[in-house]
Write a protein that holds these residues in place. Structure first.
Motif, PDB file in Angstrom:
ATOM      1  N   UNK A  84       0.828  -1.212   0.000  1.00 56.85           N
ATOM      2  CA  UNK A  84       0.000   0.000   0.000  1.00 56.85           C
ATOM      3  C   UNK A  84       0.860   1.259   0.000  1.00 56.85           C
ATOM      4  N   UNK A  85       2.000   1.228   0.663  1.00 59.62           N
ATOM      5  CA  UNK A  85       2.917   2.379   0.631  1.00 59.62           C
ATOM      6  C   UNK A  85       3.382   2.653  -0.794  1.00 59.62           C
ATOM      7  N   UNK A  86       3.625   1.584  -1.549  1.00 55.57           N
ATOM      8  CA  UNK A  86       4.070   1.738  -2.945  1.00 55.57           C
ATOM      9  C   UNK A  86       2.972   2.379  -3.789  1.00 55.57           C
ATOM     10  N   UNK A  87       1.715   2.164  -3.392  1.00 61.27           N
ATOM     11  CA  UNK A  87       0.583   2.683  -4.164  1.00 61.27           C
ATOM     12  C   UNK A  87       0.213   4.118  -3.812  1.00 61.27           C
ATOM     13  N   UNK A  88       0.780   4.644  -2.758  1.00 61.36           N
ATOM     14  CA  UNK A  88       0.419   6.001  -2.339  1.00 61.36           C
ATOM     15  C   UNK A  88       0.875   7.042  -3.366  1.00 61.36           C
ATOM     16  N   UNK A  89       0.034   8.040  -3.561  1.00 64.04           N
ATOM     17  CA  UNK A  89       0.351   9.121  -4.495  1.00 64.04           C
ATOM     18  C   UNK A  89       1.253  10.120  -3.839  1.00 64.04           C
TER      19      UNK A  89
END
Length: 89
Positions: A84-89
């Motif tokens: 989810x951290x990788x997906x954060x904008x």
């Protein structure tokens, strides 16, 4: 906000690594695939479907540890958080 895409991450469980692959669409987790192949069939692998469904339902890494699969659940939590951290904008 989360970026659309497929993100994966790994974390250590009790007997090896677990991998979480998440698909994000419209700021939601729309698909979860966990690789728990290094986990024991009677505990970790047995909990796979339940854990995947819980992640989807809660839209979060904050899942309950399944009985007998505590280390697996903890590894999954870490892997999902990292994805989810990788997906954060």
């Amino acid at each position: 906000m989360l970026k659309n895409g497929i993100y994966s991450a790994q974390a250590r469980g009790m007997t090896g690594f677990v991998t979480a692959k998440l698909e994000i669409s419209n700021n939601k987790i729309t698909f979860v695939n966990l690789d728990l192949s290094t986990k024991t069939p009677q505990y970790g692998q047995k909990a796979k479907g339940k854990i995947e469904n819980e992640i989807l339902a809660k839209q979060s890494a904050n899942i309950d540890a399944g009985a007998g699969a505590t280390f697996t659940s903890n590894g999954v939590k870490e892997a999902v958080k990292d994805a989810l951290k990788k997906a954060e904008k």
